[in-house]
Design a protein around this motif. Structure first.
Motif, short mmCIF file in Angstrom:
data_model
loop_
_atom_site.label_atom_id
_atom_site.label_comp_id
_atom_site.label_asym_id
_atom_site.label_seq_id
_atom_site.Cartn_x
_atom_site.Cartn_y
_atom_site.Cartn_z
N VAL A 44 36.84 43.56 33.02
CA VAL A 44 36.96 43.93 31.61
C VAL A 44 37.03 42.68 30.74
N LEU A 45 37.88 41.75 31.13
CA LEU A 45 38.04 40.54 30.33
C LEU A 45 36.75 39.71 30.28
N LYS A 46 36.06 39.63 31.40
CA LYS A 46 34.86 38.80 31.45
C LYS A 46 33.66 39.48 30.78
N TYR A 47 33.41 40.75 31.10
CA TYR A 47 32.16 41.37 30.67
C TYR A 47 32.27 42.28 29.46
N TYR A 48 33.46 42.78 29.17
CA TYR A 48 33.61 43.61 27.99
C TYR A 48 34.19 42.82 26.83
N ALA A 49 35.15 41.96 27.11
CA ALA A 49 35.76 41.16 26.06
C ALA A 49 35.01 39.85 25.85
N ASP A 50 34.07 39.53 26.72
CA ASP A 50 33.27 38.30 26.64
C ASP A 50 34.13 37.04 26.60
N LEU A 51 35.21 37.04 27.35
CA LEU A 51 36.05 35.85 27.42
C LEU A 51 35.47 34.88 28.44
N THR A 52 35.67 33.61 28.21
CA THR A 52 35.25 32.60 29.18
C THR A 52 36.26 32.58 30.33
N LEU A 53 35.89 31.94 31.41
CA LEU A 53 36.82 31.83 32.54
C LEU A 53 38.09 31.09 32.14
N GLN A 54 37.94 30.06 31.31
CA GLN A 54 39.12 29.32 30.85
C GLN A 54 40.02 30.20 30.00
N GLN A 55 39.44 31.01 29.14
CA GLN A 55 40.23 31.91 28.30
C GLN A 55 40.96 32.95 29.14
N ILE A 56 40.28 33.48 30.15
CA ILE A 56 40.92 34.44 31.06
C ILE A 56 42.06 33.77 31.80
N SER A 57 41.81 32.56 32.25
CA SER A 57 42.83 31.78 32.96
C SER A 57 44.06 31.58 32.09
N ASP A 58 43.85 31.18 30.85
CA ASP A 58 44.96 30.96 29.91
C ASP A 58 45.68 32.27 29.61
N LEU A 59 44.93 33.32 29.40
CA LEU A 59 45.51 34.61 29.05
C LEU A 59 46.39 35.17 30.17
N LEU A 60 45.92 35.03 31.39
CA LEU A 60 46.66 35.59 32.52
C LEU A 60 47.66 34.61 33.14
N GLY A 61 47.63 33.37 32.69
CA GLY A 61 48.57 32.38 33.18
C GLY A 61 48.32 31.95 34.61
N ILE A 62 47.05 31.87 34.98
CA ILE A 62 46.69 31.40 36.32
C ILE A 62 45.71 30.24 36.16
N ASN A 63 45.54 29.45 37.23
CA ASN A 63 44.65 28.31 37.09
C ASN A 63 43.19 28.75 37.14
N LEU A 64 42.31 27.87 36.69
CA LEU A 64 40.90 28.18 36.54
C LEU A 64 40.24 28.53 37.87
#
Length: 186
Positions: free
Chosen positions: A125-145
């Motif tokens: 959902v975060l990658k393909y529906y919200a169009d977030l980058t991997l870095q943004q997903i990483s920051d949002l979820l608090g995990i490393n890239l």
């Protein structure tokens, strides 16, 4: 005063361009209309107050989506509802085509997404529906890239496996029908 009006005009355009996409993403995540509306409204208010921190208006959609996801999580946490449900009834966008193949494809994707584990569902959902980058997903979820990349890869694999299982089941059903019809007619 003129600078303030220009900022308002620009922000209004950005809201109009992105509101529906952000709302759908948050609804997709929360499955609650009211939580989604509150989170999106709060996100746009926060985005307006911190608009000067945005380096590029091209990143506005993913930025405000990240804010809205955080707001939705905060709202759900305050409601003592720590579980965010998976995707079930969300429709990505209204069907623009009346072609049967498009309808079947969207139903298959939606059904497959509902069968995924929550964490796999979340990454897709975060990658393909919200169009977030991997870095943004990483920051949002608090995990490393690198962990984000691995989890997204696993989510895509899980999705592929479920799709392949569905295809194989459908082929088996198609192969069984002529046999069943033959037996019924005898």
């Amino acid at each position: 005063m003129e600078l303030y009006q220009e900022k308002m005009d620009m922000f209004e355009i950005l809201v109009k361009q992105n509101y529906e996409k952000v709302y759908k993403t948050i609804y997709f995540y929360t499955k609650d209309k009211y939580v989604s509306e509150d989170a999106v409204q709060q996100a746009f208010a926060i985005a307006y107050s911190k608009l000067n921190q945005l380096n590029s208006k091209d990143k506005f959609a993913s930025w405000v989506t990240s804010i809205a996801l955080n707001e939705a999580k905060h709202i759900l946490k305050n409601k003592n509802n720590k579980k965010i449900t998976s995707i079930t009834d969300f429709h990505i966008e209204p069907l623009l085509y009346s072609e049967e193949d498009d309808i079947i494809l969207k139903e298959d994707v939606n059904n497959t997404l509902t069968k995924l584990k929550h964490h796999d569902n979340q990454f897709l959902v975060l990658k393909y529906y919200a169009d977030l980058t991997l870095q943004q997903i990483s920051d949002l979820l608090g995990i490393n890239l690198s962990n984000t990349k691995v989890r997204l890869h696993r989510a895509k694999d899980a999705f592929r496996k479920l799709i392949n299982q569905e295809i194989n089941q459908n082929q088996e059903v198609d192969l069984q029908w002529p046999y069943q019809k033959k037996n019924l007619s005898e």
